[in-house]
Motif scaffolding. Sequence first.
Motif, PDB file in Angstrom:
ATOM      1  N   ILE A 140      40.602  48.737  50.411  1.00  0.00           N
ATOM      2  CA  ILE A 140      39.479  48.017  50.293  1.00  0.00           C
ATOM      3  C   ILE A 140      38.496  48.274  49.209  1.00  0.00           C
ATOM      4  O   ILE A 140      37.787  47.394  48.605  1.00  0.00           O
ATOM      5  N   ASP A 141      38.318  49.356  49.101  1.00  0.00           N
ATOM      6  CA  ASP A 141      37.024  49.827  48.137  1.00  0.00           C
ATOM      7  C   ASP A 141      37.070  51.454  48.188  1.00  0.00           C
ATOM      8  O   ASP A 141      37.925  52.208  48.701  1.00  0.00           O
ATOM      9  N   PHE A 142      36.361  51.911  47.520  1.00  0.00           N
ATOM     10  CA  PHE A 142      35.909  53.571  47.476  1.00  0.00           C
ATOM     11  C   PHE A 142      34.378  53.599  47.840  1.00  0.00           C
ATOM     12  O   PHE A 142      33.759  52.781  47.576  1.00  0.00           O
ATOM     13  N   ASP A 143      34.148  54.776  48.186  1.00  0.00           N
ATOM     14  CA  ASP A 143      32.762  55.212  48.349  1.00  0.00           C
ATOM     15  C   ASP A 143      32.619  56.704  48.495  1.00  0.00           C
ATOM     16  O   ASP A 143      33.767  57.504  48.299  1.00  0.00           O
ATOM     17  N   ASP A 144      31.583  57.400  48.770  1.00  0.00           N
ATOM     18  CA  ASP A 144      31.334  58.571  48.844  1.00  0.00           C
ATOM     19  C   ASP A 144      32.234  59.416  49.869  1.00  0.00           C
ATOM     20  O   ASP A 144      32.497  58.586  51.097  1.00  0.00           O
ATOM     21  N   LEU A 168      35.910  50.908  66.609  1.00  0.00           N
ATOM     22  CA  LEU A 168      35.701  50.013  65.584  1.00  0.00           C
ATOM     23  C   LEU A 168      37.024  48.968  65.908  1.00  0.00           C
ATOM     24  O   LEU A 168      38.002  49.248  66.212  1.00  0.00           O
ATOM     25  N   LEU A 169      36.704  47.693  65.302  1.00  0.00           N
ATOM     26  CA  LEU A 169      37.800  46.768  65.323  1.00  0.00           C
ATOM     27  C   LEU A 169      38.916  46.883  64.564  1.00  0.00           C
ATOM     28  O   LEU A 169      40.058  46.822  64.726  1.00  0.00           O
ATOM     29  N   GLY A 170      38.750  47.448  63.318  1.00  0.00           N
ATOM     30  CA  GLY A 170      39.824  47.638  62.510  1.00  0.00           C
ATOM     31  C   GLY A 170      40.331  49.359  62.480  1.00  0.00           C
ATOM     32  O   GLY A 170      39.814  49.760  63.157  1.00  0.00           O
ATOM     33  N   ARG A 171      41.484  49.383  61.784  1.00  0.00           N
ATOM     34  CA  ARG A 171      41.838  50.574  61.804  1.00  0.00           C
ATOM     35  C   ARG A 171      41.839  51.199  60.475  1.00  0.00           C
ATOM     36  O   ARG A 171      41.884  50.481  59.315  1.00  0.00           O
ATOM     37  N   TYR A 172      41.407  52.310  60.377  1.00  0.00           N
ATOM     38  CA  TYR A 172      40.633  52.945  58.968  1.00  0.00           C
ATOM     39  C   TYR A 172      41.329  54.281  58.797  1.00  0.00           C
ATOM     40  O   TYR A 172      41.752  55.062  59.773  1.00  0.00           O
ATOM     41  N   ALA A 173      41.494  54.370  57.546  1.00  0.00           N
ATOM     42  CA  ALA A 173      41.792  55.898  57.094  1.00  0.00           C
ATOM     43  C   ALA A 173      41.268  55.929  55.443  1.00  0.00           C
ATOM     44  O   ALA A 173      40.921  54.930  55.019  1.00  0.00           O
ATOM     45  N   GLN A 174      41.141  57.335  55.130  1.00  0.00           N
ATOM     46  CA  GLN A 174      40.433  57.370  53.813  1.00  0.00           C
ATOM     47  C   GLN A 174      41.434  58.550  53.120  1.00  0.00           C
ATOM     48  O   GLN A 174      41.880  59.384  53.449  1.00  0.00           O
ATOM     49  N   SER A 217      36.055  58.534  48.740  1.00  0.00           N
ATOM     50  CA  SER A 217      37.098  58.204  49.622  1.00  0.00           C
ATOM     51  C   SER A 217      37.492  56.810  49.226  1.00  0.00           C
ATOM     52  O   SER A 217      36.912  56.140  49.085  1.00  0.00           O
ATOM     53  N   ILE A 218      38.805  56.651  49.384  1.00  0.00           N
ATOM     54  CA  ILE A 218      39.419  55.323  49.172  1.00  0.00           C
ATOM     55  C   ILE A 218      39.596  54.924  50.594  1.00  0.00           C
ATOM     56  O   ILE A 218      40.278  55.517  51.224  1.00  0.00           O
ATOM     57  N   ILE A 219      39.062  53.727  50.744  1.00  0.00           N
ATOM     58  CA  ILE A 219      38.932  53.168  52.088  1.00  0.00           C
ATOM     59  C   ILE A 219      39.954  52.278  52.418  1.00  0.00           C
ATOM     60  O   ILE A 219      40.404  51.367  51.651  1.00  0.00           O
ATOM     61  N   ILE A 220      40.909  52.463  53.345  1.00  0.00           N
ATOM     62  CA  ILE A 220      41.923  51.617  53.724  1.00  0.00           C
ATOM     63  C   ILE A 220      41.602  51.054  55.323  1.00  0.00           C
ATOM     64  O   ILE A 220      41.090  51.670  56.197  1.00  0.00           O
ATOM     65  N   LYS A 221      41.629  49.675  55.012  1.00  0.00           N
ATOM     66  CA  LYS A 221      41.216  48.973  56.444  1.00  0.00           C
ATOM     67  C   LYS A 221      42.265  48.033  56.918  1.00  0.00           C
ATOM     68  O   LYS A 221      42.860  47.199  56.090  1.00  0.00           O
ATOM     69  N   ASN A 222      43.099  48.326  57.831  1.00  0.00           N
ATOM     70  CA  ASN A 222      44.357  47.679  58.576  1.00  0.00           C
ATOM     71  C   ASN A 222      45.360  47.398  57.571  1.00  0.00           C
ATOM     72  O   ASN A 222      46.011  46.635  57.228  1.00  0.00           O
ATOM     73  N   GLY A 223      45.459  48.750  56.948  1.00  0.00           N
ATOM     74  CA  GLY A 223      46.625  48.774  55.937  1.00  0.00           C
ATOM     75  C   GLY A 223      46.436  48.212  54.435  1.00  0.00           C
ATOM     76  O   GLY A 223      47.240  48.335  53.573  1.00  0.00           O
ATOM     77  N   VAL A 224      45.006  47.875  54.338  1.00  0.00           N
ATOM     78  CA  VAL A 224      44.816  47.422  52.803  1.00  0.00           C
ATOM     79  C   VAL A 224      43.696  48.299  52.309  1.00  0.00           C
ATOM     80  O   VAL A 224      42.654  48.659  52.738  1.00  0.00           O
ATOM     81  N   LYS A 242      30.305  50.901  58.417  1.00  0.00           N
ATOM     82  CA  LYS A 242      29.392  49.970  57.644  1.00  0.00           C
ATOM     83  C   LYS A 242      30.640  48.861  56.919  1.00  0.00           C
ATOM     84  O   LYS A 242      30.207  47.800  56.484  1.00  0.00           O
ATOM     85  N   PHE A 243      31.711  49.172  57.027  1.00  0.00           N
ATOM     86  CA  PHE A 243      32.897  48.474  56.523  1.00  0.00           C
ATOM     87  C   PHE A 243      33.525  47.631  57.286  1.00  0.00           C
ATOM     88  O   PHE A 243      34.354  46.348  57.291  1.00  0.00           O
ATOM     89  N   GLU A 244      33.108  47.640  58.544  1.00  0.00           N
ATOM     90  CA  GLU A 244      33.649  46.941  59.566  1.00  0.00           C
ATOM     91  C   GLU A 244      33.537  45.115  59.516  1.00  0.00           C
ATOM     92  O   GLU A 244      34.064  44.567  59.491  1.00  0.00           O
ATOM     93  N   ASP A 245      32.011  44.955  59.283  1.00  0.00           N
ATOM     94  CA  ASP A 245      31.698  43.550  58.898  1.00  0.00           C
ATOM     95  C   ASP A 245      31.855  43.049  57.576  1.00  0.00           C
ATOM     96  O   ASP A 245      32.101  41.878  57.337  1.00  0.00           O
ATOM     97  N   LYS A 246      31.791  44.043  56.611  1.00  0.00           N
ATOM     98  CA  LYS A 246      31.587  43.714  55.186  1.00  0.00           C
ATOM     99  C   LYS A 246      32.410  44.625  54.471  1.00  0.00           C
ATOM    100  O   LYS A 246      32.140  45.717  54.314  1.00  0.00           O
ATOM    101  N   SER A 247      33.735  44.235  54.158  1.00  0.00           N
ATOM    102  CA  SER A 247      34.722  45.049  53.456  1.00  0.00           C
ATOM    103  C   SER A 247      34.355  45.463  52.029  1.00  0.00           C
ATOM    104  O   SER A 247      34.523  46.621  51.435  1.00  0.00           O
ATOM    105  N   THR A 248      33.295  44.744  51.492  1.00  0.00           N
ATOM    106  CA  THR A 248      32.776  45.018  50.248  1.00  0.00           C
ATOM    107  C   THR A 248      31.379  45.931  50.342  1.00  0.00           C
ATOM    108  O   THR A 248      30.562  45.751  49.349  1.00  0.00           O
TER     109      THR A 248
END
Length: 185
Positions: A155-159, A128-134, A146-153, A166-172
């Motif tokens: 961005i949201d939570f999900d199961d 993926l283009l972004g860097r991700y951690a949960q 999971s609290i989603i971290i994208k490129n150090g920010v 799915k968060f690559e193009d749309k962080s929301t």
Amino acid sequence: MIRNELTNLVGWNDIGVGTCRLYMKLFDEEVLFTFFSSDVKHPKISEKMFKAVEDVLCIDVDALGLIKDLIWEECIFAFQVADYGCVSNEGETHLQAHLREFELLDREDAYRQSELIGVKLNDENDNLLGRYAQININSASNNLISIIIKNGVIIDFDDNGTDIAKFEDKSTFARVQRNLVLSKM
């Protein structure tokens, strides 16, 4: 943190899962980091995973308010869409009954009753283009999220186990899905 330091800290099992504990200033404690490598025979932390670890470790304590907001939002959502068997008192809504039974008045209660499980990184996200951690949390509503971290920010939570792509193009992405569910109720 130097990459060699992290490499020396991680212990790998025979199915390509590595773990270590690292201090996170966000929570002011050592947190379990779990790494998933697709190379079972020679597991390693990819360059992108290492950068994602650095991202997570740099999240400042000021972001704790956002974590609390997301955990509170998860509780409200869970109690709106699911029935945990809480009986409403006269004049009380379904949501109010659940908040009362779970003894949740606000985000502070939701955070206090939640359990930090750890941070998860997967080398499958390297494409993926972004860097991700949960950041995995067992929420006050008894859901593993999971609290989603994208490129150090944050961005949201999900199961837990959500498809990070799915968060690559749309962080929301997850927020949009939650709102869609609520709009159909």
